[in-house]
Design an enzyme around this catalytic site. Sequence first.
Site, mmCIF file in Angstrom:
data_model
loop_
_atom_site.group_PDB
_atom_site.id
_atom_site.type_symbol
_atom_site.label_atom_id
_atom_site.label_comp_id
_atom_site.label_asym_id
_atom_site.label_seq_id
_atom_site.Cartn_x
_atom_site.Cartn_y
_atom_site.Cartn_z
ATOM 1 N N ASP A 115 38.529 37.653 40.783
ATOM 2 C CA ASP A 115 38.060 36.377 41.306
ATOM 3 C C ASP A 115 38.755 35.945 42.589
ATOM 4 O OD1 ASP A 115 40.424 35.878 39.941
ATOM 5 O OD2 ASP A 115 39.560 34.429 38.553
ATOM 6 N N ASP B 222 49.931 31.451 36.329
ATOM 7 C CA ASP B 222 49.255 31.816 35.076
ATOM 8 C C ASP B 222 50.097 32.625 34.092
ATOM 9 O OD1 ASP B 222 46.991 30.486 35.859
ATOM 10 O OD2 ASP B 222 45.918 32.263 36.486
#
Length: 779
Positions: free
Chosen positions: A84, A494
Site C-alpha cells: 500500500d 505499526d
Amino acid sequence: MSAPPGRGGKLLGALCLIPGLLLVAAPSSGADDASAADASVDAVKEKAPTASYTWKNVRVDGGGFVPGIVFNRAEKNLAYARTDIGGAYRWQEKSRTWTPLLDSVGWDDWGHTGVASIASDTVEPNKVYAAVGTYTNDWDPGKGAVLRSADRGRTWKKADLPFKLGGNMPGRGMGERLAVDPHDNRVLYLGAPSGHGLWRSTDSGATWSEVTAFPNPGNYRQDPGDSTGYASDNQGIAWVTFDESTGAAGSRTKTIYVGVADKENAVYRSTDAGTTWSRLAGQPTGHLAHKGVLDAQNGYLYLAYSDKGGPYDGGKGQVWRYATRTGDWKNISPATDADTYYGYSGLSIDRQHPGTVMVTGYSSWFPDTQIFRSTDSGGSWTGAWNYAAYPERTNRYTMDVSSVPWLSWGANPAPPEQAPKLGWMTEALEIDPFDSDRMMYGTGATVYGTRNLRQWDSGGKFTVTPMVKGLEETAVNDLAAPSSGAPLLSALGDIGGFRHTDITKVPPLMYTEPNFTTTTSLDHAESDPDTVVRAGQLDSGPRIAFSRDNGATWAAGKEPSGVSGGGTVAASADGSRFVWSPDGTGVHTSGDRGATWTASTGIPQGAVVESDRVEPKTFYGFKSGTFYVSTDGGATFTAKASTGLPTEGAARFKAVPGSKGDIWLAGGKAGGTYGLWHSTDSGASFTRVQGVEEADTIGFGKAAPGSGHQTLYTSAKIDGVRGIFRSTDAGESWVRVNDDAHQWGWTGAAITGDPRIYGRVYVSTNGRGIVYGDDNSPD
C-alpha cells in the site's frame, strides 16, 4: 500499512504534506541483493560528486499490508506483490525471495510508492503494469500514473493520469483494478476511484481514456462525513475480469466483468469487447463485491462480498457463484449469515482443478482470520480451523515462523486466540496456477504461504510459513546507532521497532513490555549505550519505556497527565535524566526512569527535544524557529537569540557525539526557509550551510580516515539534486551516495551513520523499511 493483532489502526504516515515525483529505473532482478541496477536512465545532471555505494535492507521481512498478489497464468513461477505504501515486488523462485521494483521512485513523486493495482501480461510475460498513487485526498499533491515495463519491472515508462489513485486508501484490498486483455494485450482497463469511472488503454498502457459508455463510477464511501477526504472518498471501480473463453488470440476478449463500489449495483458486464455495458441481472444486493474471479472452463464467476470496503472494517459478507452460460445465481457462502461477523475478500481458484475455490474472511480479527476451501465449486466448504469444543480449536494447518520469529508478536493469548495468528486483513490469496500445492496470501504484516496445500483435502495438515524474504515494508520514524552493543535500534510504525544485533538477520522479536503499536522516538545515552528510552503509541498507556541493557529488555515508565501520544524523547549523555515531549501535554523531565515527572518550564508544548552528547545536564528543544536550551537536566529551558531558523515545516536536529554544544539542524518547508544549519555554541547562534537548498534529516557516523570530523549524512537537496549525501569535512563539501535507481520515495524521517564502520549509513523510508549503504568506491 499494517495493524497488529486485534487492532484496526492504520498508519497514514508522516509524509502526508510532502510535495510532488518522477520515476525511471528500478533495481535489477538480483534475488538477494537489491543494490544492483542494470537500467539505463535519463540521468538528472548532478553537480555534487557521487560515491559508489551498495544498498541493501536491514532485514525485518515484511512489516506491512500486502493487499495484492498476482501470478502470471502463462509462465510458471512469475508472480508479483503490491504494497500500500512500499512499492511492488517480483518473486524469485530460485532464492524464494522478492525483488523490489520501484526503488527508483524519487522524492517529488513519493506518492507513486503506493500501488493501487498490478497486472501481469499473459500474452507477453515480460510485460507488467502498475497503477500507482498513494492518496486521493490532498495528503498526496501528485496525480496517479500507470507504469509499464517490458522487462519484468527492471525499467519503467510512465503514463500520467488526470486523477489520483489510492494505494493506501480505504478499499485498497479490493481488486485487481488493473487488467490486461488475455487475447489482445494492447488493451488494458483501469478502475478509478473518486468517481472517475472506468478507463481503457489500446496501446499497451501508453495512453488512457475514459470509457464513457460505462454507466456507474461507484458511490460507496466508508464515512461520508470525514472532512479529511480520506474515508469520505468514493471507492470507485474495484476490479476488472475477462472471460477468456469469449476471445481468440489477437482479437479483443468479448465478455468483461467489472466490479463497482455500489451495494445495489456491484457487477457490470460487456459482451461486445467494452463497447456497451449493462448491470448484471439478478445479482445480490446489499454488499460490495471485493473480488470477481472467473472459472472459464466450468463457466462460473465467483464473487466475494463484504458490507464494507476494508481492509480494517467488515462485519457481514457472502460468497456467490454466477453461471455465465445460464445466468443463474447461487449463494455459496461458507457460513450462514447468522454466523458471519466478517466480510469476504481473498478469492482464488485452482487453475489445475478449477472446481477448487478458496476465500478468506478478511476482517475476522478475533480469534483469527478465516480461510475456507471448496473442491466442488462452492457446494461445500471446510475451514482452515474450526472449534472443537469452544474455546479449543482444531487446525488443518501448522505454522512455522522460525524464519520471521517476531510474527508471534511475543503473545501468549488465551484460547481461542493463538500465536502466531494466521493473519488479519487477508484480502489477497492466490493459488499458484501451475502448482496446486502452492498458495500465497497477504496479511497486515507479511506474506504467508504453503507448498503442500492439498494436505488440506487428504486429512493431513498443510504447513504455513512466511514467504516474505526481500519484501520490506516498514515505515521508519527514528534510528539510533550506539557506539557499543547492538549496531542498530529502530523506531517503526505499526510493529514498534527492533534491536538489531545483526542487520543481515531477522530479529527474534520487536520491543515488548510494553509493545507499542508505533514507536515515534528513541534515544540512547551517549556515554552509556546500555541506557535506552523509547516513546510511542499504545491504545492505553504507558507510552514511555526504558531499557538498562541496550534495548534487550524494557520496563514501562509512568506518564504525566494528558499524554495522548509518543512525541519525542531524549536521554542525557550519561543516562541519568530523560526529557520527554509527548503529544497532548507539555515537555517533562525525569531523573528516575519515568517513575515521576516534573513539568519543564520555558519551552512550548510540542517542541522537538534532544540531548547534548557530552554534557549530561544539557538538553535542547526546537519549535517554530526558536531554539531552547536547558543546563539543569531539563527543569528549565531558555530561548536562544539565534535567528534565521525555519518557522514552518518539520525540523530535526542532533548534537554531535564527543563535541559539546555542536548541533546540526535540518528542516523547513518548500517555498519558505528550508535547509541545514550548524551551531558550535549550544544553539546561541546558527550558521546556514551553504549549497544545501533543502534538508530534512541529519545524522553522524565514523570519521573518514584522516578526518577530524564525524561524517555527516543527510537526506537533502544539494546543487539542485535530491538525494542522500555525505560530508567528511563538517559540511564544506558533499558527495551524493545514492543514485537514481535507489531513491525510495520519501526519506525525511531519520538518518544515521554507523559509529563503527566508516561510510555506512542507515536511511529511513516510509514503506520500504530501513535501507543501509556501504561505500564500495575504490580507495
